[in-house]
Scaffold this motif. Structure first.
Motif, mmCIF file in Angstrom:
data_model
loop_
_atom_site.group_PDB
_atom_site.id
_atom_site.type_symbol
_atom_site.label_atom_id
_atom_site.label_comp_id
_atom_site.label_asym_id
_atom_site.label_seq_id
_atom_site.Cartn_x
_atom_site.Cartn_y
_atom_site.Cartn_z
ATOM 1 N N ILE A 259 0.832 -1.202 0.000
ATOM 2 C CA ILE A 259 0.000 0.000 0.000
ATOM 3 C C ILE A 259 0.871 1.257 0.000
ATOM 4 O O ILE A 259 0.588 2.235 -0.708
ATOM 5 C CB ILE A 259 -0.944 -0.001 1.223
ATOM 6 N N GLU B 269 0.942 -11.359 -3.865
ATOM 7 C CA GLU B 269 -0.453 -10.960 -3.647
ATOM 8 C C GLU B 269 -1.340 -11.408 -4.798
ATOM 9 O O GLU B 269 -1.183 -10.975 -5.939
ATOM 10 C CB GLU B 269 -0.549 -9.435 -3.486
ATOM 11 N N ALA C 19 -4.314 -5.296 -6.554
ATOM 12 C CA ALA C 19 -4.703 -3.892 -6.690
ATOM 13 C C ALA C 19 -3.565 -3.094 -7.318
ATOM 14 O O ALA C 19 -3.795 -2.095 -8.000
ATOM 15 C CB ALA C 19 -5.063 -3.318 -5.325
ATOM 16 N N GLN D 32 -8.064 -3.915 5.210
ATOM 17 C CA GLN D 32 -7.150 -4.013 4.071
ATOM 18 C C GLN D 32 -7.878 -3.691 2.769
ATOM 19 O O GLN D 32 -7.316 -3.062 1.865
ATOM 20 C CB GLN D 32 -6.540 -5.420 3.994
ATOM 21 N N LYS E 108 -8.087 0.015 2.550
ATOM 22 C CA LYS E 108 -6.810 0.598 2.120
ATOM 23 C C LYS E 108 -6.618 0.447 0.615
ATOM 24 O O LYS E 108 -6.132 1.360 -0.064
ATOM 25 C CB LYS E 108 -5.650 -0.070 2.863
ATOM 26 N N SER E 109 -6.989 -0.715 0.080
ATOM 27 C CA SER E 109 -6.811 -0.967 -1.353
ATOM 28 C C SER E 109 -7.705 -0.057 -2.192
ATOM 29 O O SER E 109 -7.246 0.565 -3.160
ATOM 30 C CB SER E 109 -7.114 -2.434 -1.672
#
Length: 623
Positions: A246, A277, A281, A320, A323-324
């Motif tokens: 992030i 991941e 994103a 999370q 945040k993405s």
């Protein structure tokens, strides 16, 4: 099994946590049940025969009361179908019969003997609602760990070799030779600072050599410090890998220094993290940054609800996901500003675009509206403002097309009121703090969550420093904020059921956003403003409060941590609600019907509401 025992089993199995027990365990448990009729006015905490007993209310009402400074107040009521643990917790309060009641009594020792192989049931019965909520969050985290590799990986675990370094005085050719020999794509550039020691000065990558040296035909004998990237960002090796991803997406960087005990430990690249991941994103942000038109950005924007739903299905943590989506929203905003400047030309004076509300807190989700503003340098002339009007309209229109709809309250840079010079903005904040009118308090709930997005960062940071310098000393302003917060109360009824909306399109539901999540956001903001905490996101604020040595004057460490648990649970519940509505092809909103979640989830929801209500009441007492 006789009919009486069948009736007992049928009643008990409806009440959490007994609803998860198999039938044979329930039969064993209910063999030792005694049924007691108690009359109004009885003080059950004075009844020796009922000590260490769990009560299940079949009919009637029991009341939990406490006495502080000779004033008696009702804390909780128990009605039909409720489980009362008051006689086993012994927490200095009294349990009184308000209406004649029929109660099923289970001795704690008998219960623990019957459910010994079910530790979750034992914990549910014997710990406080705060601890129970904490255990729920721990269980959610265990699920999240299996869902996202980056949530279960520390940054330090991805460092397989030490960082390679080079002195600022060495040449580009020496840097290239060293990278080739070691097989590295980057070198950390060091500088000797007298007796202080060695300092990380910058980083040089193979891309820097291609773009800033070869393409510019610089001599290979040029010092490496001439082409290095000077803006260094670092992360501690103990941080989770997701936060590193992030950070790199947010700062638009590809390399991140990793420190351990405040010393350089290694370098991590965005490629390292993207390979770990599955829900990428970072790939979408890369697409956003390569976009040449607004239409290309819109194609990404309309994908965000599906991205959010897929992440929810995978069991990725709600925080999370927030945040993405926030990182993607910020990337869209930055790209729109860049496209706007390509069309309008460069800005006539320095400016800063900022986000407010959920995006500023890194808690934005798909289906959200936009909250933003523009701070313009005080050097601006009257003829400059038309340029900023055009830019603001371009960006806000673009965000609307990308799915972040216009703010219903017109809190956007396209509104001239929120597109002003730094001096005007400082006047706004001073007036809001010194004269906390109802409108000022409403503005405070939006603009006191402020985050820089693009432009001259000091225009935003100067305002944030000014705000905290005033709020830490303004008890009147904080008192008004606390009073205003009381308008959003958790919908917790005294007896069994929740307080639900009584009419209209959302009848028989509760508003998770305004009556559950918003109160925690408000509390965290008040604590941060009182203690001078610069952090903007809700969890970050509460963590700082919990760590603050002077925090006890505002809120205890344990209370701050309980709010974190409540917030995590509610965000996850909201995302689950969005998922269910989307799959059922229903309008996605924040209205939850209690019947749409399990009995156990309803119990945890009550636990979260109790935490919020207790801390709201504490702020009210301080007024």
């Amino acid at each position: 099994m006789n009919s009486e025992l069948i009736e007992h089993v049928m009643f008990v199995q409806q009440i959490p946590p007994f609803d998860i027990l198999p039938k044979q365990v329930l039969q064993e448990l209910t063999k030792n049940i005694t049924i007691t009729y108690v009359t109004a006015g009885q003080v059950l905490t004075d009844n020796d025969e009922l000590q260490d007993t769990i009560l299940l209310i079949k009919k009637g009402i029991l009341v939990k009361r406490t006495c502080i400074n000779n004033e008696t107040s009702t804390i909780e009521k128990y009605g039909e179908g409720d489980l009362c643990r008051q006689l086993i917790l012994n927490n200095n309060s009294t349990l009184v019969v308000e209406e004649d009641a029929l109660v099923y009594c289970l001795k704690l020792d008998d219960v623990l003997s019957a459910v010994g192989e079910y530790p979750s049931v034992m914990q549910f019965l014997t710990v406080s609602h705060e601890t129970r909520l904490k255990q729920t969050i721990i269980s959610q985290h265990a699920t999240e760990i299996s869902a996202s590799p980056l949530n279960n990986t520390l940054i330090g675990d991805l460092i397989s070799k030490q960082a390679a370094t080079i002195s600022q005085d060495e040449t580009i050719q020496q840097a290239a030779e060293k990278m080739t020999r070691l097989g590295y794509s980057s070198l950390v550039v060091l500088k000797q600072e007298g007796s202080i020691g060695i300092k990380e000065l910058g980083i040089v990558t193979d891309r820097d050599i291609r773009v800033r040296c070869v393409a510019e035909a610089l001599p290979y004998t040029t010092q490496v410090s001439e082409i290095m990237t000077k803006d260094l960002y670092s992360i501690d090796a103990s941080s989770i890998a997701f936060d590193g991803l992030i950070m790199m997406m947010d700062k638009n960087i590809h390399h991140l220094l990793v420190t351990k005990n405040s010393q350089l430990h290694g370098v991590i690249t965005i490629t390292d993290l993207m390979h770990k991941e599955a829900q990428n994103a970072a790939h979408l942000i890369s697409v956003i940054r390569r976009a040449k038109t607004v239409d290309e950005l819109v194609k990404v924007g309309v994908m965000l609800p599906d991205v959010q739903l897929k992440m929810t299905k995978l069991g990725i943590a709600g925080l999370q996901i927030g945040k993405s989506i926030s990182a993607l929203s910020k990337a869209l905003t930055v790209k729109l500003i860049e496209l706007g400047q390509e069309e309008l030309g460069q800005a006539p004076v320095p400016f800063a675009w900022f986000s407010a509300g959920s995006l500023a807190r890194q808690e934005q989700l798909a289906y959200s509206d936009q909250d933003n503003g523009l701070i313009i340098s005080d050097s601006a002339l009257p003829e400059h403002f038309d340029w900023f009007k055009k830019l603001a309209n371009f960006v806000c229109d673009g965000l609307n097309l990308c799915g972040f709809v216009y703010c219903p309250g017109n809190v956007m840079a396209s509104n001239i009121k929120w597109r002003q010079t730094q001096k005007v903005w400082l006047d706004y904040f001073r007036t809001w703090i010194d004269t906390p009118s109802p409108q000022a308090l409403l503005n405070s709930s939006i603009f006191f969550d402020l985050s820089f997005v693009y432009g001259e960062m000091s225009l935003v940071s100067d305002i944030k420093k000014y705000v905290l310098s005033k709020t830490t000393k303004s008890t009147l302003f904080l008192a008004h904020l606390s009073k205003n917060m009381q308008s959003n109360r958790p919908p917790l009824g005294f007896i069994r059921d929740f307080v639900l909306i009584s009419s209209g399109d959302n009848k028989s539901t509760m508003d998770l956003k305004h009556n559950a999540i918003a109160p925690i956001v408000d509390l965290a903001r008040i604590y941060a403003l009182a203690l001078g905490i610069e952090e903007t996101c809700t969890i970050g604020r509460l963590q700082k409060v919990a760590e603050c040595k002077t925090g006890n004057s505002v809120v205890s460490r344990s209370s701050a941590l309980s709010l974190i648990d409540a917030f995590e649970f509610l965000v996850q519940l909201k995302l689950g609600l969005y998922l269910k509505k989307s799959l059922a092809d229903l309008p996605v909103n924040n209205y939850l019907s209690p019947g749409d979640i399990s009995r156990l989830e309803r119990t945890h929801l009550k636990d979260a509401f109790k935490v919020i209500k207790t801390l709201q009441d504490a702020r009210q007492v301080m007024l």
